[in-house]
Design a protein around this motif. Structure first.
Motif, PDB file in Angstrom:
ATOM      1  N   GLN A   1     -12.414   4.859   0.153  1.00 26.53           N
ATOM      2  CA  GLN A   1     -13.495   3.880   0.130  1.00 26.53           C
ATOM      3  C   GLN A   1     -14.440   4.245  -1.015  1.00 26.53           C
ATOM      4  O   GLN A   1     -15.179   5.208  -0.921  1.00 26.53           O
ATOM      5  CB  GLN A   1     -14.247   3.882   1.464  1.00 26.53           C
ATOM      6  CG  GLN A   1     -15.256   2.778   1.618  1.00 26.53           C
ATOM      7  CD  GLN A   1     -14.613   1.412   1.808  1.00 26.53           C
ATOM      8  OE1 GLN A   1     -13.429   1.273   2.047  1.00 26.53           O
ATOM      9  NE2 GLN A   1     -15.406   0.385   1.678  1.00 26.53           N
TER      10      GLN A   1
ATOM     11  N   THR B   1      -8.402  -5.995   2.975  1.00 28.95           N
ATOM     12  CA  THR B   1      -8.437  -5.360   1.651  1.00 28.95           C
ATOM     13  C   THR B   1      -8.543  -3.860   1.824  1.00 28.95           C
ATOM     14  O   THR B   1      -9.332  -3.383   2.630  1.00 28.95           O
ATOM     15  CB  THR B   1      -9.625  -5.855   0.796  1.00 28.95           C
ATOM     16  OG1 THR B   1      -9.473  -7.244   0.523  1.00 28.95           O
ATOM     17  CG2 THR B   1      -9.699  -5.108  -0.532  1.00 28.95           C
ATOM     18  N   ARG B   2      -7.717  -3.136   1.054  1.00 31.03           N
ATOM     19  CA  ARG B   2      -7.819  -1.671   1.017  1.00 31.03           C
ATOM     20  C   ARG B   2      -7.848  -1.251  -0.429  1.00 31.03           C
ATOM     21  O   ARG B   2      -7.368  -1.968  -1.312  1.00 31.03           O
ATOM     22  CB  ARG B   2      -6.626  -1.039   1.742  1.00 31.03           C
ATOM     23  CG  ARG B   2      -6.576  -1.424   3.198  1.00 31.03           C
ATOM     24  CD  ARG B   2      -6.398  -0.311   4.200  1.00 31.03           C
ATOM     25  NE  ARG B   2      -5.440   0.707   3.962  1.00 31.03           N
ATOM     26  CZ  ARG B   2      -4.233   0.773   4.535  1.00 31.03           C
ATOM     27  NH1 ARG B   2      -3.816  -0.173   5.354  1.00 31.03           N
ATOM     28  NH2 ARG B   2      -3.447   1.796   4.289  1.00 31.03           N
TER      29      ARG B   2
ATOM     30  N   ILE C   1       0.843  -1.201   0.000  1.00 32.74           N
ATOM     31  CA  ILE C   1       0.000   0.000   0.000  1.00 32.74           C
ATOM     32  C   ILE C   1       0.880   1.255   0.000  1.00 32.74           C
ATOM     33  O   ILE C   1       0.655   2.182  -0.790  1.00 32.74           O
ATOM     34  CB  ILE C   1      -0.966  -0.007   1.193  1.00 32.74           C
ATOM     35  CG1 ILE C   1      -1.986  -1.116   1.007  1.00 32.74           C
ATOM     36  CG2 ILE C   1      -1.655   1.352   1.353  1.00 32.74           C
ATOM     37  CD1 ILE C   1      -2.775  -1.461   2.249  1.00 32.74           C
TER      38      ILE C   1
ATOM     39  N   GLN D   1     -15.560  -6.953   3.547  1.00 34.86           N
ATOM     40  CA  GLN D   1     -14.117  -7.123   3.439  1.00 34.86           C
ATOM     41  C   GLN D   1     -13.572  -8.333   4.182  1.00 34.86           C
ATOM     42  O   GLN D   1     -12.588  -8.895   3.788  1.00 34.86           O
ATOM     43  CB  GLN D   1     -13.410  -5.878   3.953  1.00 34.86           C
ATOM     44  CG  GLN D   1     -13.647  -4.696   3.079  1.00 34.86           C
ATOM     45  CD  GLN D   1     -12.805  -3.536   3.521  1.00 34.86           C
ATOM     46  OE1 GLN D   1     -11.666  -3.709   3.935  1.00 34.86           O
ATOM     47  NE2 GLN D   1     -13.353  -2.362   3.445  1.00 34.86           N
TER      48      GLN D   1
ATOM     49  N   ASP E   1      -5.458   6.180  -0.327  1.00 31.41           N
ATOM     50  CA  ASP E   1      -6.448   5.274   0.244  1.00 31.41           C
ATOM     51  C   ASP E   1      -7.820   5.936   0.187  1.00 31.41           C
ATOM     52  O   ASP E   1      -7.947   7.125   0.470  1.00 31.41           O
ATOM     53  CB  ASP E   1      -6.140   4.997   1.723  1.00 31.41           C
ATOM     54  CG  ASP E   1      -4.916   4.134   1.903  1.00 31.41           C
ATOM     55  OD1 ASP E   1      -5.047   2.927   1.727  1.00 31.41           O
ATOM     56  OD2 ASP E   1      -3.846   4.690   2.218  1.00 31.41           O
TER      57      ASP E   1
ATOM     58  N   HIS F   1      -7.521  -2.841  -5.804  1.00 34.19           N
ATOM     59  CA  HIS F   1      -7.876  -3.450  -4.522  1.00 34.19           C
ATOM     60  C   HIS F   1      -6.651  -4.241  -4.084  1.00 34.19           C
ATOM     61  O   HIS F   1      -6.247  -5.181  -4.756  1.00 34.19           O
ATOM     62  CB  HIS F   1      -9.058  -4.395  -4.662  1.00 34.19           C
ATOM     63  CG  HIS F   1     -10.243  -3.784  -5.341  1.00 34.19           C
ATOM     64  ND1 HIS F   1     -11.423  -4.458  -5.485  1.00 34.19           N
ATOM     65  CD2 HIS F   1     -10.439  -2.574  -5.907  1.00 34.19           C
ATOM     66  CE1 HIS F   1     -12.289  -3.699  -6.108  1.00 34.19           C
ATOM     67  NE2 HIS F   1     -11.704  -2.548  -6.388  1.00 34.19           N
TER      68      HIS F   1
END
Length: 134
Positions: free
Chosen positions: A25, A38-39, A12, A34, A23, A58
């Motif tokens: 959503q 998972t980010r 990440i 999730q 980052d 993802h």
């Protein structure tokens, strides 16, 4: 696209630092199941895809143990990553796969509330998520 990341936090940070991805959503994932690990990362720009969302990667912690928590699928979509294809008529895709004798897993609305999903493999055994928004 979902990529497998055994070095989760380092991966990440790499995408954040090297490509200025941040980052966030996405709207489609507001009810994302999730199960941890998972980010989402994507561009800071306002560039949008056809769905009105910015394109995302993802990034998933790829532990073999994850398969235990998704045993209802019979596959582990995080282990080696996968591509995702959005379609207008998932039933038509299922019909084509069935007619061709291609194995697929019916995931239903497993991970994202407003999406119907199936998973299959291409001839080279790359996992493909196929989804239709409702």
């Amino acid at each position: 696209m979902n990529i497998s990341a055994p070095k989760f936090e380092e991966t990440i940070a790499f995408y954040n630092d090297m490509f200025d991805l941040v980052d966030f959503q996405p709207k489609f994932a507001k009810d994302y199941n999730q199960r941890g690990g998972t980010r989402f990362v994507g561009p800071q720009s306002s560039e949008m895809s056809e769905t009105g969302e910015p394109p995302t990667i993802h990034i998933s912690d790829s532990t073999p143990e994850y398969a235990k928590s998704v045993k209802e699928l019979g596959i582990n979509p995080r282990l080696n990553g996968h591509i995702a294809i959005a379609v207008d008529d998932i039933e038509e895709v299922k019909s084509r796969l069935t007619a061709a004798g291609v194995f697929f897993v019916e995931a239903g609305r497993w991970a994202v509330q407003d999406y119907h999903q199936i998973y299959t493999y291409d001839p080279s055994m790359n996992l493909i998520e196929i989804n239709q928004a409702f």
